[in-house]
Design an enzyme around this catalytic site. Sequence first.
Site, mmCIF file in Angstrom:
data_model
loop_
_atom_site.group_PDB
_atom_site.id
_atom_site.type_symbol
_atom_site.label_atom_id
_atom_site.label_comp_id
_atom_site.label_asym_id
_atom_site.label_seq_id
_atom_site.Cartn_x
_atom_site.Cartn_y
_atom_site.Cartn_z
ATOM 1 N N PRO A 87 -37.402 -14.747 75.200
ATOM 2 C CA PRO A 87 -38.667 -14.315 75.811
ATOM 3 C C PRO A 87 -39.200 -13.013 75.211
ATOM 4 O O PRO A 87 -38.443 -12.202 74.675
ATOM 5 C CB PRO A 87 -38.290 -14.127 77.287
ATOM 6 C CG PRO A 87 -37.097 -15.003 77.480
ATOM 7 C CD PRO A 87 -36.343 -14.959 76.197
ATOM 8 N N SER A 88 -40.517 -12.855 75.323
ATOM 9 C CA SER A 88 -41.217 -11.644 74.872
ATOM 10 C C SER A 88 -41.055 -11.405 73.382
ATOM 11 O O SER A 88 -41.186 -10.273 72.908
ATOM 12 C CB SER A 88 -40.745 -10.409 75.659
ATOM 13 O OG SER A 88 -40.907 -10.595 77.046
ATOM 14 N N ARG A 89 -40.742 -12.443 72.651
ATOM 15 C CA ARG A 89 -40.552 -12.379 71.202
ATOM 16 C C ARG A 89 -39.413 -11.447 70.807
ATOM 17 O O ARG A 89 -39.338 -10.965 69.671
ATOM 18 C CB ARG A 89 -41.858 -11.997 70.489
ATOM 19 C CG ARG A 89 -43.013 -12.936 70.807
ATOM 20 C CD ARG A 89 -44.162 -12.798 69.844
ATOM 21 N NE ARG A 89 -43.823 -13.263 68.505
ATOM 22 C CZ ARG A 89 -43.794 -14.546 68.141
ATOM 23 N NH1 ARG A 89 -44.063 -15.513 69.026
ATOM 24 N NH2 ARG A 89 -43.492 -14.875 66.915
ATOM 25 N N LEU A 90 -38.506 -11.193 71.734
ATOM 26 C CA LEU A 90 -37.308 -10.402 71.432
ATOM 27 C C LEU A 90 -36.189 -11.373 71.034
ATOM 28 O O LEU A 90 -35.183 -11.522 71.732
ATOM 29 C CB LEU A 90 -36.917 -9.543 72.639
ATOM 30 C CG LEU A 90 -37.942 -8.472 73.026
ATOM 31 C CD1 LEU A 90 -37.495 -7.732 74.292
ATOM 32 C CD2 LEU A 90 -38.127 -7.482 71.873
ATOM 33 N N HIS A 91 -36.419 -12.051 69.928
ATOM 34 C CA HIS A 91 -35.532 -13.126 69.490
ATOM 35 C C HIS A 91 -34.167 -12.589 69.065
ATOM 36 O O HIS A 91 -34.012 -11.425 68.690
ATOM 37 C CB HIS A 91 -36.167 -13.890 68.333
ATOM 38 C CG HIS A 91 -37.579 -14.292 68.575
ATOM 39 N ND1 HIS A 91 -37.963 -15.017 69.690
ATOM 40 C CD2 HIS A 91 -38.712 -14.064 67.859
ATOM 41 C CE1 HIS A 91 -39.272 -15.234 69.646
ATOM 42 N NE2 HIS A 91 -39.751 -14.661 68.555
#
Length: 199
Positions: free
Chosen positions: A176-180
């Site tokens: 999520p939130s592009r916190l890959h």
Amino acid sequence: MLSEETIEKNPFDQFEKWFNDVLKANFKEPTAVALATCSRDLKPSVRMVLMKDFSREGFVFYTNYMSRKGREIEENPKAALLFYWDILERQVRVEGLIEKVPDSVSDKYFDSRPRESRIGALASPQSQVIASREVLEQKVAELQKQFGDNEKIPRPPHWGGYVLSPRYFEFWESRPSRLHDRIAYVLSDKTWKIFRLAP
């Protein structure tokens, strides 16, 4: 979820674990992978190929040695692979050195291909300019006539396999939130070092 605590210590084991998930997910082309090569003058190119085998030795694919990728591999044997599995929201990057597989391995795989694919490999001067599709179809017809009902079609010397031996892996998983999550393996003195990368 990717974490340093649960990830496999060897990247080939981690790849196999993820690839088993891919096979269960019913992808149309589960072995499809983007192959990036670069010419001697540093002009890059990329295309899709099919991975036909993988082991601790590396990742194997087959092609025409006279194709653009074949010529670039001859000039510069460093290359990269990218597997992207959208349904699972995962990707794997692999970088390493490429060399041809032994002729005996290429022969065995060539003989296992459908007859039409073997004739196609003989007929197509891959990556070269041709006058029309009819020229290609005419060559196929000539070869079909030449071989008749003979199932033994010799592998052309300009066609065979390559194996990419990895020096670097990167496993990416969407969060999520592009916190890959990004975990990299780097081969150093025959030992795989593991690092977490910022997304």
